[in-house]
Design an enzyme around this catalytic site. Structure first.
Site, PDB file in Angstrom:
ATOM      1  N   THR A  76       0.856  -1.202   0.000  1.00 49.51           N
ATOM      2  CA  THR A  76       0.000   0.000   0.000  1.00 49.51           C
ATOM      3  C   THR A  76       0.881   1.237   0.000  1.00 49.51           C
ATOM      4  O   THR A  76       0.698   2.152  -0.807  1.00 49.51           O
ATOM      5  CB  THR A  76      -0.924  -0.001   1.244  1.00 49.51           C
ATOM      6  OG1 THR A  76      -1.773  -1.140   1.159  1.00 49.51           O
ATOM      7  CG2 THR A  76      -1.763   1.263   1.326  1.00 49.51           C
ATOM      8  N   ALA A 204       5.839  -8.379   1.929  1.00 44.58           N
ATOM      9  CA  ALA A 204       6.349  -9.637   2.493  1.00 44.58           C
ATOM     10  C   ALA A 204       5.254 -10.613   2.905  1.00 44.58           C
ATOM     11  O   ALA A 204       5.425 -11.830   2.826  1.00 44.58           O
ATOM     12  CB  ALA A 204       7.216  -9.325   3.716  1.00 44.58           C
ATOM     13  N   HIS A 205       4.090 -10.081   3.338  1.00 42.09           N
ATOM     14  CA  HIS A 205       3.140 -10.983   4.006  1.00 42.09           C
ATOM     15  C   HIS A 205       2.343 -11.881   3.067  1.00 42.09           C
ATOM     16  O   HIS A 205       1.584 -12.732   3.526  1.00 42.09           O
ATOM     17  CB  HIS A 205       2.213 -10.191   4.943  1.00 42.09           C
ATOM     18  CG  HIS A 205       1.179  -9.348   4.271  1.00 42.09           C
ATOM     19  ND1 HIS A 205      -0.137  -9.713   4.192  1.00 42.09           N
ATOM     20  CD2 HIS A 205       1.262  -8.137   3.661  1.00 42.09           C
ATOM     21  CE1 HIS A 205      -0.831  -8.757   3.569  1.00 42.09           C
ATOM     22  NE2 HIS A 205       0.010  -7.794   3.242  1.00 42.09           N
ATOM     23  N   THR A 241      13.366   5.010  11.098  1.00 39.23           N
ATOM     24  CA  THR A 241      14.140   3.824  11.454  1.00 39.23           C
ATOM     25  C   THR A 241      13.613   2.607  10.699  1.00 39.23           C
ATOM     26  O   THR A 241      12.411   2.343  10.716  1.00 39.23           O
ATOM     27  CB  THR A 241      14.009   3.567  12.975  1.00 39.23           C
ATOM     28  OG1 THR A 241      14.501   4.724  13.641  1.00 39.23           O
ATOM     29  CG2 THR A 241      14.793   2.337  13.418  1.00 39.23           C
ATOM     30  N   CYS A 326     -10.752  -6.529   0.923  1.00 40.94           N
ATOM     31  CA  CYS A 326     -11.085  -5.148   1.279  1.00 40.94           C
ATOM     32  C   CYS A 326     -12.563  -4.895   1.075  1.00 40.94           C
ATOM     33  O   CYS A 326     -13.104  -3.918   1.550  1.00 40.94           O
ATOM     34  CB  CYS A 326     -10.306  -4.176   0.413  1.00 40.94           C
ATOM     35  SG  CYS A 326      -8.751  -4.784  -0.168  1.00 40.94           S
TER      36      CYS A 326
HETATM   37  C1  LIG Z   1      -2.617  -6.429  -5.465  1.00 35.10           C
HETATM   38  C2  LIG Z   1      -2.387  -5.846  -4.107  1.00 35.10           C
HETATM   39  N1  LIG Z   1      -1.768  -4.658  -4.009  1.00 35.10           N
HETATM   40  C3  LIG Z   1      -1.508  -4.098  -2.816  1.00 35.10           C
HETATM   41  C4  LIG Z   1      -1.874  -4.701  -1.647  1.00 35.10           C
HETATM   42  C5  LIG Z   1      -1.560  -4.049  -0.327  1.00 35.10           C
HETATM   43  O1  LIG Z   1      -0.489  -4.695   0.285  1.00 35.10           O
HETATM   44  P1  LIG Z   1      -0.087  -4.442   1.826  1.00 35.10           P
HETATM   45  O2  LIG Z   1      -1.048  -5.245   2.628  1.00 35.10           O
HETATM   46  O3  LIG Z   1       1.315  -4.923   1.925  1.00 35.10           O
HETATM   47  O4  LIG Z   1      -0.194  -2.982   2.076  1.00 35.10           O
HETATM   48  C6  LIG Z   1      -2.523  -5.934  -1.688  1.00 35.10           C
HETATM   49  C7  LIG Z   1      -2.962  -6.586  -0.428  1.00 35.10           C
HETATM   50  O5  LIG Z   1      -4.071  -7.026  -0.266  1.00 35.10           O
HETATM   51  C8  LIG Z   1      -2.795  -6.516  -2.959  1.00 35.10           C
HETATM   52  O6  LIG Z   1      -3.420  -7.708  -3.055  1.00 35.10           O
END
Ligand SMILES: Cc1ncc(COP(=O)(O)O)c(C=O)c1O
Length: 388
Positions: A76, A204-205, A241, A326
């Site tokens: 994001t 990373a997640h 940091t 979302c």
């Molecule tokens: C295609 C896509 N872009 C961006 C994001 C956002 O990632 P983060 O959770 O690391 O902010 C997601 C997460 O759901 C995603 O699926």
């Protein structure tokens, strides 16, 4: 039937691998200095070395140079920084942005904010399979075009865009190209030089790393507006940091990706799809079977509500979602599926199953059974039938 716990929402997030956690712990308990203390003492040098090694590993994975990778808090942030950073630094070059109608909210809303500031935006439509037409894109580029932002893989259907062709066009037309690779990274080949990408976002997640850590690739020599003030961190592009434990965990998660794991995951996806198709009619695949991430299967079950299906599956211990993560809080049908031409009813009947290396074949068989049962039962009492 014995209740199992089956997590099939790996496109939202994945289990942080125990080996990743183990690699991170010493950076909380023992090696906890900050990297910017490397001028002052040995623990600082040790922290800086860990940060450098992780940066090197991540850069290597995407074909980038060491200095082209900065760490962020996730995709994001990377998307916001990339889009705002390039737009604000290059306002004089042009004020037109091209993107698709199926981007993740962090791209969509960052661009909508710029639209309010006076940028003009072309929102490219997608085909039934979810693809942006490379030809349409080419035709939309005009002399004021500053930036093209097209995702690599879609968050709901897993549709993979042809970023190599898009990158080449942008390069030839001297337009900046950003891609959101949050879901494709570590899953399908990705090379920033081959795709001629200027900016690329990863996290990373989604690959069994920790939450709250991501990276942004910024092509060498590209000027972007500094995204956070208050220090020289991250090559003076993002003050603050660094989250060294998280960054070390990110690199470890990459190291742990096995060459064969994606084939295994793809087999799970095929097993689920085949098993469901064999037992149920009126099931439609959203997206295209070929150019889709092996980790995502998005199906519409006609004549049922996705919300009811997920609640019944949850009672059986199965975690899946309808629309994108979302969107689960909204009753609005997913804008991605609507952009692909699905009706309101078809979009509402959609379920996203997403897989990881931790899923097992018996979980898939259990899920097939549950889905078939739930959908059949709901169809028996459904007010929406083929006849009305
Ligand atoms: C295609 C896509 N872009 C961006 C994001 C956002 O990632 P983060 O959770 O690391 O902010 C997601 C997460 O759901 C995603 O699926």
């Amino acid at each position: 039937m014995k209740l199992k716990k089956v997590y099939l929402d790996n496109a939202a997030t994945t289990l942080c691998d125990k080996r990743v956690v183990d690699a991170m712990i010493p950076f909380y308990t023992d090696k906890y200095a900050v990297a910017s203390s490397d001028f002052s003492h040995s623990p600082g040098i040790e922290a800086k070395e860990a940060l450098d090694k992780a940066r090197e590993d991540i850069a290597n994975k995407i074909g980038a140079k060491f200095r082209e990778v900065i760490f962020t808090s996730g995709a994001t942030e990377s998307n916001n920084v990339a889009i705002n950073g390039i737009a604000m630094a290059n306002k004089k070059k042009g004020n037109h942005i091209i993107t698709s109608s199926v981007e993740h909210r962090s791209v969509k809303e960052a661009i909508e904010a710029l639209e309010k500031e006076g940028f003009t935006v072309t929102w490219l439509p997608v085909s039934k399979g979810g693809f942006v037409s490379v030809d349409d894109l080419k035709k939309s580029i005009k002399k004021e075009t500053l930036l093209v932002s097209i995702q690599h893989a879609n968050q709901e259907t897993g549709t993979v865009q042809d970023i190599n062709s898009i990158g080449n066009i942008c390069h030839k037309k001297s337009v900046f190209f950003h891609t959101d690779a949050a879901l494709s990274f570590g899953r399908i080949p990705l090379d920033v030089k081959k795709a001629k990408v200027d900016l690329l976002s990863i996290t990373a997640h989604k690959i069994h790393g920790p939450k709250g850590v991501g990276a942004l690739y910024i092509r060498d020599g590209l000027g972007i507006v500094k995204c956070m003030y208050g220090g020289f961190n991250e090559f003076n592009k993002r003050a603050g940091t660094e989250n060294i434990p998280g960054i070390v965990g990110f690199a470890k998660a990459i190291e742990l990706i096995e060459p064969n794991e994606i084939k295994y995951i793809e087999k799970l996806k095929e097993r689920l799809y085949d098993g469901i198709k064999k037992e149920l009619d009126a099931v439609q695949l959203n997206g295209n079977q070929k150019d889709t991430l092996p980790t995502i299967l998005n199906l519409t079950f006609r004549f049922v509500e996705g919300e009811s299906v997920i609640l019944h599956l949850d009672m059986r211990g199965i975690a899946v979602i309808t629309g994108s993560a979302c969107f689960s809080r909204s009753l609005e049908p997913s804008y991605v599926l609507k952009a692909m031409g699905l009706s309101h009813e078809e979009a509402h009947g959609s379920i996203r199953f997403s897989f990881s290396r931790f899923n097992k074949e018996d979980e898939i068989d259990y899920t097939i059974d549950a889905v078939v049962n739930v959908v059949k039962k709901l169809r028996e009492i459904s007010p929406i039938t083929p006849d009305n």
